[in-house]
Design a protein around this motif. Structure first.
Motif, mmCIF file in Angstrom:
data_model
loop_
_atom_site.group_PDB
_atom_site.id
_atom_site.type_symbol
_atom_site.label_atom_id
_atom_site.label_comp_id
_atom_site.label_asym_id
_atom_site.label_seq_id
_atom_site.Cartn_x
_atom_site.Cartn_y
_atom_site.Cartn_z
ATOM 1 N N LYS A 1 0.838 -1.077 0.305
ATOM 2 C CA LYS A 1 -0.135 0.276 -0.116
ATOM 3 C C LYS A 1 1.171 0.755 -0.195
ATOM 4 C CE LYS A 1 -3.816 1.947 2.425
ATOM 5 N NZ LYS A 1 -4.898 2.207 3.616
ATOM 6 N N ALA A 2 0.802 1.852 -1.172
ATOM 7 C CA ALA A 2 1.920 3.235 -1.115
ATOM 8 C C ALA A 2 1.083 4.320 -1.099
ATOM 9 C CB ALA A 2 2.670 3.033 -2.156
ATOM 10 N N GLU A 3 0.092 4.844 -0.218
ATOM 11 C CA GLU A 3 -0.079 5.862 -0.262
ATOM 12 C C GLU A 3 0.224 7.116 -0.702
ATOM 13 O OE1 GLU A 3 -1.924 6.374 3.819
ATOM 14 O OE2 GLU A 3 -2.739 4.527 4.060
ATOM 15 N N ASN A 4 1.741 7.527 -1.192
ATOM 16 C CA ASN A 4 1.347 8.695 -1.317
ATOM 17 C C ASN A 4 1.404 9.050 -2.936
ATOM 18 O OD1 ASN A 4 3.446 6.447 -1.054
ATOM 19 N ND2 ASN A 4 5.209 7.488 -1.321
ATOM 20 N N TYR A 5 1.791 7.289 -3.317
ATOM 21 C CA TYR A 5 1.591 7.157 -4.696
ATOM 22 C C TYR A 5 -0.290 7.138 -4.982
ATOM 23 C CZ TYR A 5 6.334 6.831 -5.544
ATOM 24 O OH TYR A 5 7.592 7.194 -5.385
ATOM 25 N N GLY A 6 -1.198 6.893 -4.053
ATOM 26 C CA GLY A 6 -2.400 6.539 -4.259
ATOM 27 C C GLY A 6 -2.576 5.150 -5.026
ATOM 28 N N GLU A 7 -1.681 4.046 -4.264
ATOM 29 C CA GLU A 7 -1.764 2.605 -4.958
ATOM 30 C C GLU A 7 -1.978 1.769 -4.461
ATOM 31 O OE1 GLU A 7 0.299 3.504 -9.398
ATOM 32 O OE2 GLU A 7 1.317 2.524 -7.480
ATOM 33 N N ILE A 8 -2.531 0.461 -4.266
ATOM 34 C CA ILE A 8 -2.642 -0.764 -3.609
ATOM 35 C C ILE A 8 -1.835 -1.783 -4.689
ATOM 36 C CG2 ILE A 8 -4.115 -0.587 -2.064
ATOM 37 C CD1 ILE A 8 -6.675 -2.281 -3.538
ATOM 38 N N GLY A 9 -1.065 -2.712 -4.202
ATOM 39 C CA GLY A 9 -0.842 -3.228 -4.951
ATOM 40 C C GLY A 9 -0.151 -4.943 -4.581
ATOM 41 N N ALA A 10 0.370 -5.702 -5.339
ATOM 42 C CA ALA A 10 1.151 -7.293 -4.380
ATOM 43 C C ALA A 10 1.930 -7.394 -5.283
ATOM 44 C CB ALA A 10 -0.169 -8.614 -4.696
ATOM 45 N N PHE A 11 2.760 -8.037 -4.740
ATOM 46 C CA PHE A 11 3.950 -8.865 -5.763
ATOM 47 C C PHE A 11 3.853 -10.336 -5.614
ATOM 48 C CE2 PHE A 11 6.174 -5.178 -4.910
ATOM 49 C CZ PHE A 11 7.029 -5.058 -6.662
ATOM 50 N N LEU A 12 3.789 -11.249 -7.187
ATOM 51 C CA LEU A 12 3.406 -11.817 -7.489
ATOM 52 C C LEU A 12 4.736 -13.422 -8.136
ATOM 53 C CD1 LEU A 12 0.701 -10.745 -8.427
ATOM 54 C CD2 LEU A 12 0.045 -13.057 -7.776
ATOM 55 N N ASP A 13 5.225 -14.413 -7.698
ATOM 56 C CA ASP A 13 5.904 -14.846 -8.226
ATOM 57 C C ASP A 13 6.223 -15.813 -9.223
ATOM 58 O OD1 ASP A 13 9.376 -15.797 -8.712
ATOM 59 O OD2 ASP A 13 7.826 -17.334 -8.115
ATOM 60 N N PHE A 14 6.548 -16.548 -10.096
ATOM 61 C CA PHE A 14 5.626 -17.830 -11.222
ATOM 62 C C PHE A 14 7.543 -18.159 -11.836
ATOM 63 C CE2 PHE A 14 5.635 -20.863 -14.791
ATOM 64 C CZ PHE A 14 4.235 -20.939 -14.062
ATOM 65 N N ASN A 15 7.473 -19.243 -10.495
ATOM 66 C CA ASN A 15 9.166 -19.587 -11.419
ATOM 67 C C ASN A 15 10.015 -19.055 -11.306
ATOM 68 O OD1 ASN A 15 8.064 -22.118 -11.114
ATOM 69 N ND2 ASN A 15 7.776 -22.264 -13.508
ATOM 70 N N GLY A 16 10.349 -17.477 -10.029
ATOM 71 C CA GLY A 16 11.135 -16.404 -10.301
ATOM 72 C C GLY A 16 11.038 -15.435 -11.355
ATOM 73 N N ALA A 17 9.930 -15.472 -12.009
ATOM 74 C CA ALA A 17 9.211 -14.281 -12.604
ATOM 75 C C ALA A 17 8.817 -13.421 -12.213
ATOM 76 C CB ALA A 17 8.576 -15.126 -14.234
ATOM 77 N N ARG A 18 8.519 -12.213 -11.590
ATOM 78 C CA ARG A 18 8.054 -11.448 -10.468
ATOM 79 C C ARG A 18 6.929 -10.800 -11.548
ATOM 80 N NH1 ARG A 18 10.440 -9.493 -5.366
ATOM 81 N NH2 ARG A 18 11.238 -8.116 -7.100
ATOM 82 N N LEU A 19 5.932 -10.381 -10.871
ATOM 83 C CA LEU A 19 4.771 -9.960 -11.233
ATOM 84 C C LEU A 19 4.488 -8.507 -9.994
ATOM 85 C CD1 LEU A 19 3.325 -8.686 -13.862
ATOM 86 C CD2 LEU A 19 1.304 -10.649 -13.351
ATOM 87 N N GLU A 20 4.443 -7.335 -10.371
ATOM 88 C CA GLU A 20 3.905 -6.905 -9.460
ATOM 89 C C GLU A 20 2.097 -6.312 -9.843
ATOM 90 O OE1 GLU A 20 4.408 -2.074 -7.422
ATOM 91 O OE2 GLU A 20 5.809 -2.568 -8.922
ATOM 92 N N LEU A 21 1.357 -6.572 -9.826
ATOM 93 C CA LEU A 21 -0.446 -5.245 -9.822
ATOM 94 C C LEU A 21 -0.384 -4.902 -9.365
ATOM 95 C CD1 LEU A 21 -1.879 -8.774 -9.379
ATOM 96 C CD2 LEU A 21 -0.886 -7.809 -12.047
ATOM 97 N N LEU A 22 -0.668 -3.358 -9.352
ATOM 98 C CA LEU A 22 -1.169 -2.405 -9.177
ATOM 99 C C LEU A 22 -2.348 -1.593 -9.564
ATOM 100 C CD1 LEU A 22 2.376 -0.592 -9.997
ATOM 101 C CD2 LEU A 22 1.491 -0.867 -7.776
ATOM 102 N N GLN A 23 -3.508 -1.189 -8.538
ATOM 103 C CA GLN A 23 -4.735 -0.269 -7.860
ATOM 104 C C GLN A 23 -4.734 0.622 -8.043
ATOM 105 O OE1 GLN A 23 -7.765 -3.112 -6.542
ATOM 106 N NE2 GLN A 23 -9.452 -1.093 -6.458
ATOM 107 N N SER A 24 -5.253 1.615 -8.598
ATOM 108 C CA SER A 24 -5.381 3.143 -7.920
ATOM 109 C C SER A 24 -6.072 3.490 -7.213
ATOM 110 C CB SER A 24 -5.780 4.178 -9.409
ATOM 111 O OG SER A 24 -4.046 4.108 -10.461
ATOM 112 N N ILE A 25 -6.373 3.652 -6.095
ATOM 113 C CA ILE A 25 -7.035 3.594 -5.001
ATOM 114 C C ILE A 25 -7.696 5.268 -5.100
ATOM 115 C CG2 ILE A 25 -6.217 1.950 -3.590
ATOM 116 C CD1 ILE A 25 -5.271 4.096 -1.352
ATOM 117 N N ASN A 26 -7.361 6.283 -5.276
ATOM 118 C CA ASN A 26 -7.906 7.709 -4.992
ATOM 119 C C ASN A 26 -8.915 7.851 -6.752
ATOM 120 O OD1 ASN A 26 -7.222 8.055 -3.101
ATOM 121 N ND2 ASN A 26 -4.736 8.797 -3.857
ATOM 122 N N ARG A 27 -8.186 7.406 -7.606
ATOM 123 C CA ARG A 27 -9.386 8.039 -9.433
ATOM 124 C C ARG A 27 -9.965 6.489 -10.045
ATOM 125 N NH1 ARG A 27 -3.528 8.004 -8.903
ATOM 126 N NH2 ARG A 27 -2.545 7.584 -10.515
#
Length: 84
Positions: free
Chosen positions: A33-59
């Motif tokens: 949760k990065a309130e200063n960027y207005g985003e919540i997110g999650a990091f996921l992994d698949f055999n070493g390949a990492r993915l970040e999902l981001l959702q805006s919370i203010n817009r």
């Protein structure tokens, strides 16, 4: 230097997490949760390949009309070089 992760903005973080974990086999690493960027997110992994999902919370998420794959973030990691 090496690949670290790709990041995607999504309209529904929980639904996206379920898709990547239940349908594609990714493992949820952590949530952010990065309130200063207005985003919540999650990091996921698949055999070493990492993915970040981001959702805006203010817009509202407005997807772009793209005709090809668009990766808004491509992050690299590197080790500090030591003098020989």
């Amino acid at each position: 230097m090496a690949y670290d992760h790709a990041a995607f903005h999504v309209s529904d973080l929980e639904r996206s997490i379920r898709f990547y974990t239940e349908k594609l086999g990714f493992k949820l690493l952590n949530r952010t949760k990065a309130e200063n960027y207005g985003e919540i997110g999650a990091f996921l992994d698949f055999n070493g390949a990492r993915l970040e999902l981001l959702q805006s919370i203010n817009r509202e998420f407005v997807p772009k009309n793209l005709k090809s794959l668009f990766v808004p973030t491509y992050a690299l990691k590197y080790r500090t070089w030591k003098k020989q």
